[in-house]
Design a protein around this motif. Structure first.
Motif, short mmCIF file in Angstrom:
data_model
loop_
_atom_site.label_atom_id
_atom_site.label_comp_id
_atom_site.label_asym_id
_atom_site.label_seq_id
_atom_site.Cartn_x
_atom_site.Cartn_y
_atom_site.Cartn_z
N GLY A 1 82.76 22.39 56.17
CA GLY A 1 82.21 21.36 55.29
C GLY A 1 81.45 21.96 54.14
N GLY A 2 80.50 21.17 53.65
CA GLY A 2 79.65 21.69 52.62
C GLY A 2 79.63 20.91 51.33
N TYR A 3 79.65 19.55 51.38
CA TYR A 3 79.48 18.83 50.13
C TYR A 3 78.95 17.42 50.31
CZ TYR A 3 83.81 16.09 50.73
OH TYR A 3 84.77 15.23 51.19
N LEU A 4 78.23 17.01 49.27
CA LEU A 4 77.81 15.63 49.05
C LEU A 4 78.16 15.34 47.59
CD1 LEU A 4 74.15 15.73 50.43
CD2 LEU A 4 76.13 14.70 51.56
N GLN A 5 78.63 14.15 47.32
CA GLN A 5 78.90 13.82 45.92
C GLN A 5 78.71 12.35 45.63
OE1 GLN A 5 83.10 13.69 44.38
NE2 GLN A 5 83.53 14.78 46.30
N MET A 6 78.28 12.10 44.38
CA MET A 6 78.27 10.75 43.85
C MET A 6 79.47 10.67 42.92
SD MET A 6 75.17 10.67 41.03
CE MET A 6 73.85 11.47 41.90
N ARG B 1 72.04 24.61 42.29
CA ARG B 1 73.31 24.61 41.56
C ARG B 1 74.14 23.39 41.97
NH1 ARG B 1 75.19 29.35 43.25
NH2 ARG B 1 76.44 28.41 44.89
N TYR B 2 74.57 22.61 40.98
CA TYR B 2 75.41 21.44 41.18
C TYR B 2 76.64 21.57 40.28
CZ TYR B 2 71.27 19.48 43.40
OH TYR B 2 70.19 19.27 44.23
N TYR B 3 77.56 20.62 40.43
CA TYR B 3 78.79 20.64 39.64
C TYR B 3 79.11 19.25 39.13
CZ TYR B 3 79.62 25.20 41.72
OH TYR B 3 79.50 26.52 42.11
N VAL B 4 79.77 19.21 37.99
CA VAL B 4 80.46 18.01 37.54
C VAL B 4 81.92 18.24 37.85
CG1 VAL B 4 81.11 16.56 35.59
CG2 VAL B 4 78.83 17.57 35.66
N GLY C 1 79.17 23.76 48.67
CA GLY C 1 79.47 25.17 48.86
C GLY C 1 78.54 26.01 49.69
N ARG C 2 77.37 25.53 50.01
CA ARG C 2 76.43 26.33 50.79
C ARG C 2 75.38 25.40 51.40
NH1 ARG C 2 74.84 25.38 46.06
NH2 ARG C 2 72.71 25.56 45.33
N ASP C 3 74.64 25.90 52.36
CA ASP C 3 73.57 25.12 52.97
C ASP C 3 72.40 25.00 51.98
OD1 ASP C 3 75.00 24.99 55.34
OD2 ASP C 3 73.94 26.65 56.28
N PHE C 4 72.01 23.77 51.66
CA PHE C 4 70.82 23.57 50.84
C PHE C 4 70.43 22.10 50.85
CE2 PHE C 4 74.10 22.72 47.70
CZ PHE C 4 73.55 21.85 46.78
N ASP C 5 69.19 21.83 50.43
CA ASP C 5 68.69 20.47 50.29
C ASP C 5 69.02 19.98 48.89
OD1 ASP C 5 67.59 20.38 52.85
OD2 ASP C 5 65.70 21.26 52.16
N ALA C 6 69.86 18.97 48.80
CA ALA C 6 70.24 18.40 47.51
C ALA C 6 69.25 17.31 47.12
CB ALA C 6 71.65 17.81 47.59
N ASN C 7 68.86 17.31 45.85
CA ASN C 7 68.00 16.26 45.32
C ASN C 7 68.18 16.26 43.81
OD1 ASN C 7 66.13 14.30 44.77
ND2 ASN C 7 64.43 15.35 45.78
N ILE C 8 69.02 15.36 43.32
CA ILE C 8 69.33 15.31 41.90
C ILE C 8 69.32 13.86 41.43
CG2 ILE C 8 71.81 15.38 42.42
CD1 ILE C 8 72.17 16.81 39.71
N CYS C 9 68.78 13.67 40.23
CA CYS C 9 68.75 12.35 39.61
C CYS C 9 69.61 12.39 38.34
CB CYS C 9 67.32 11.97 39.22
SG CYS C 9 66.24 11.72 40.63
#
Length: 175
Positions: A63-68, A96-99, A156-164
């Motif tokens: 695994g390894g993703y969350l997306q809006m 690090r995030y991606y579009v 892509g990696r383990d981390f806490d996502a928090n983006i607005c």
């Protein structure tokens, strides 16, 4: 000098609907057995309306993703060939995030055209020319006449996502 020309979402709806059309949705790696968990909410940050993607990205179990994600047109393609790129107004936690962009020419959900960005704690607009998007799991080039989806992705990696995200638009270079 760059100028906005078409908003995909200016957050004037104050909910998960975009101001362009359609509704933002949360997608996770759970569909493929992954363990990432998150939420997508309409929120406010530093005085601006936004969509907030928050959660734990877990790379275990393939695994390894969350997306809006937002479908740009109902069962048709969106022609962005009159534009030079995408601009997003974002704030985040310095990760690090991606579009990701999808076109009607892609058949698999893992395929995309993507570009990396790192949002800081303050709002900033990031201009991303279409030429910066790199093909992922496809050999075809980005065809901006056939866009179907835009997504903001923690991957892509383990981390806490928090983006607005306060704004997503297409821009054209000023002449």
């Amino acid at each position: 000098m760059k100028a906005y020309t078409t908003y995909i979402d200016d957050r004037s709806t104050h909910d998960l609907h975009s101001s362009h059309a359609g509704q933002w949705s949360l997608l996770t790696d759970g569909v493929a057995g992954g363990c990432s968990q998150g939420v997508l909410t309409a929120d406010q940050y530093l005085g601006r309306e936004c969509l907030r993607l928050k959660g734990d990205v877990c790379a275990e179990h393939n695994g390894g993703y969350l997306q809006m994600a937002l479908d740009l047109a109902n069962d048709v393609v969106f022609d962005a060939s009159d534009y030079d790129g995408v601009v997003i107004r974002v704030a985040g936690n310095g990760e690090r995030y991606y579009v990701h962009l999808h076109t009607s020419e892609l058949w698999l959900s893992a395929q995309s055209y993507r570009v990396e960005f790192i949002p800081g704690p303050d709002w900033r607009s990031i201009y991303i020319p279409f030429t910066a998007f790199k093909a992922h799991k496809t050999y075809s080039q980005l065809n901006t006449t056939r866009l179907t989806r835009v997504a903001i992705v923690a991957i892509g990696r383990d981390f806490d996502a928090n983006i607005c995200v306060n704004e997503v638009a297409l821009y054209r270079n000023a002449e």
